[in-house]
Design an enzyme around this catalytic site. Structure first.
Site, PDB file in Angstrom:
ATOM      1  CG  ASP A  18      27.751 -16.814 -32.549  1.00  0.00           C
ATOM      2  OD1 ASP A  18      26.409 -15.955 -32.176  1.00  0.00           O
ATOM      3  OD2 ASP A  18      27.886 -16.899 -33.441  1.00  0.00           O
ATOM      4  CD  GLU A  58      22.787 -16.180 -39.012  1.00  0.00           C
ATOM      5  OE1 GLU A  58      22.147 -17.323 -39.440  1.00  0.00           O
ATOM      6  OE2 GLU A  58      22.988 -16.220 -37.444  1.00  0.00           O
ATOM      7  CG  HIS A  67      25.466 -14.057 -34.577  1.00  0.00           C
ATOM      8  ND1 HIS A  67      24.862 -15.319 -33.974  1.00  0.00           N
ATOM      9  CD2 HIS A  67      24.858 -14.331 -35.215  1.00  0.00           C
ATOM     10  CE1 HIS A  67      24.181 -15.669 -34.933  1.00  0.00           C
ATOM     11  NE2 HIS A  67      24.626 -15.506 -36.158  1.00  0.00           N
TER      12      HIS A  67
HETATM   13  C1  ACM Z   1      26.994 -17.793 -40.516  1.00  0.00           C
HETATM   14  O1  ACM Z   1      27.217 -19.026 -41.199  1.00  0.00           O
HETATM   15  N1  ACM Z   1      26.390 -17.049 -40.064  1.00  0.00           N
HETATM   16  C2  ACM Z   1      28.288 -16.259 -41.652  1.00  0.00           C
END
Ligand code: ACM
Ligand code: ZN
Length: 559
Positions: free
Chosen positions: A208, A346, A282
């Protein structure tokens, strides 16, 4: 009594029969063993089986590992060194065997019969035998979960006939090890606790923005640079974790040997590990190491303070795909499971819109929107994974701009209905029921700081993974449910346990037990006993459920 019977009596009591009946009912149910998760069918019989120092565990070849596991689990607490043998069975034995030809025994299922003269577990496969052994451990006094010998206990179990099989094939738990690193021993402890609850899928969120946690031989900077940050971050007390390297940087990573060891450890517990390598967003930790794979060239940083944030791979640069295919090749060498999770949540599209290469890609491929470029990205990775015999799974957003052909969706913000109706497999992790980073009380003063939200135990328990309006013919595409523990504000393993338990006990039952048999009050009754098992295992679970005003009972600092 079968759980079916107890439910129908509840129905009668609910119709206003004498309270005497309710008293009898209570006495009756309190005698059914406190099994978590609740088995599919359970019938109480007369008498007990008593474990003795000379009790033998008789196994067939496919059950040998479970026999050894059971003997080892029983040894610490009872002090009995039960022999594991492949002889003919005799009176007084615990007999384990795989009987796939037996009617009604499918994958992960088992029949467990306890009578005064023997204990017999027959599994549809070796996983079924293992789950039968887990149930057996919950039939003996809770002290069996202690790591030290308890004297003066009669190690007996009630006579029962249990037929059991899971409701869903994917019974998961996700741990974010990027925001904070949890070491090999902590991961193994988590796997042990999953196995106890018949959970079979560990979703390992390995990369991440704030940390890359898996050694990749071809790209050493991923861990030299990407596995570390200057400080603990998230405005947390630096002492809340022990994850510091020798040079004082915060973080850590798993070597490929560590990963192999953990994958093997999980396999022995019948747990599949699904690795998650986040893309295209991410990805700040990867881009801190290799900024040339971004649209802008960087800089990027694992520290929230530095660089452009959050990082996204350039979708117009073929080097990005070359890099990701090389990374995924090493990942697939380490993780033998069917699914590879590629994240996909995201994704900010801004850098793509301002990037010459990304714009050229969109033109060449006839893509009109950022979402379509995102879909191109996911489809291209999917083709690669499929060519290696694996399946792609990603978060809800991978549906945006068109879902890749064979991809499975992990629903956190919707899309399950549409994906399942279009024939895609779906794992249910909606925030309203499955986000274990949310508070366990509305009284934040008595809780450790959390990211927000409110997810009490009864809400987890109330979850039915099958969307109510999903037509019957698509329901088999809902392959399971999973709890997600994001760890921005969860810096120690003690704290992981606090957020996970007892909510994970409820989620285990969501994934395993028949929906029509589940009853929250009965779960709470069984959980009261089950928490004593967690006590004996030294688990730092949240106490005082479900009272929102329960005092904070734990010290979380210091890992
Ligand atoms: C998430 O909670 N962004 C998958
Ligand atoms: Zn670009």
């Amino acid at each position: 009594m079968t759980s079916k019977v107890s439910r129908s009596i509840v129905g009668l009591a609910g119709l206003g029969l004498a309270s005497l009946l309710a008293v009898e009912l209570f006495a009756g149910t309190s005698k059914t063993p406190a099994l978590v998760p609740l088995p599919q069918k359970l019938e109480m019989r007369k008498g007990t089986f008593v474990l003795r120092p000379k009790t033998r565990i008789v196994v067939d070849a496919a059950s040998r590992d479970t026999g050894d596991y059971l003997a080892q689990r029983l040894r610490h607490s009872t002090g009995f060194a039960l022999p594991v043998v492949s002889d003919a069975k005799t009176k007084g034995d615990i007999v384990l065997g795989v009987a796939p030809q037996r009617a009604g025994l499918g994958e992960e299922s088992y029949d467990l019969s306890v009578s005064p003269g023997s204990v017999v577990i027959e599994g549809g496969d070796s996983a079924g035998v293992f789950y039968g052994a887990q149930t057996l451990l919950q039939l003996v006094p809770v002290e069996v979960f202690s790591s030290t010998m308890t004297k003066g206990i009669k190690w007996s179990m009630p006579s029962v006939a249990i037929h059991d099989q899971p409701r869903f094939a994917w019974r998961g738990f996700m741990l974010d090890v990027s925001r904070h690193f949890f070491n090999k021993s902590e991961i193994k402890q988590m796997l042990d606790l999953m196995a106890l609850h018949k959970l079979n899928t560990f979703h390992w969120h390995l990369t991440d923005d704030q940390g890359w946690r898996i050694e990749i031989k071809k790209y050493p900077r991923l861990t030299e640079v990407g596995a570390w940050r200057k400080s603990i971050g998230f405005k947390l007390d630096p002492k809340a974790s022990r994850a510091y390297g020798p040079d004082g940087r915060y973080g850590g990573y798993y070597t490929q040997d560590d990963i192999r060891e953990i994958v093997a450890y999980a396999k022995a517990l019948h747990i599949t590990i699904v690795p998650e390598i986040e893309m295209p967003g991410h990805s700040s930790a990867a881009l801190a190491a290799y900024p040339e794979l971004s649209c802008t060239g960087g800089p990027f940083s694992t520290d929230m303070s530095g660089g452009v944030f959050p990082g996204v791979y350039c979708a117009g640069n073929d080097e990005t795909f070359n890099f990701l295919e090389n990374v995924l090749s090493e990942v697939m060498e380490l993780f033998p499971g069917k699914y590879i999770h590629i994240g996909g949540d995201e994704v900010p599209k801004q850098s793509w819109m301002n990037c010459e290469k990304c714009q050229a890609r969109m033109k060449a491929e006839g893509l009109k929107t950022g979402r379509e470029l995102e879909s191109y990205f996911v489809r291209r990775i999917e083709k690669f994974l499929n060519s290696r015999g694996r399946r792609l799974i990603g978060w809800s957003e991978i549906r945006e701009g068109g879902l890749a052909q064979n991809a499975a969706v992990m629903d956190w913000i919707g899309g399950a209905f549409e994906a399942a109706s279009a024939g895609h497999d779906v794992v249910m992790t909606p925030t309203a029921y499955c986000y274990f980073d949310h508070y366990q009380s509305t009284n934040h003063a008595t809780e450790p700081h959390a990211i927000g939200g409110f997810l009490p135990l009864n809400q987890v328990y109330a979850f039915d993974p099958i969307p109510a309006d999903l037509e019957a013919q698509y329901r088999s595409h809902i392959i399971g449910a999973q709890a997600n523990l994001w760890t921005e504000y969860v810096p120690s393993f003690k704290h992981v346990q606090y957020m996970a338990f007892p909510r994970l006990c409820a989620m285990a039952e969501v994934g395993w037990s028949p929906q029509q048999e589940r009853n929250y009050d009965d779960f709470r009754r069984r959980l009261a006993v089950h928490c004593r098992r967690l006590d004996d295992l030294g688990v730092n679970y949240r106490k005082g459920i479900p009272d929102a005003n329960a005092p904070k009972t734990i010290q979380l600092s210091g890992g």
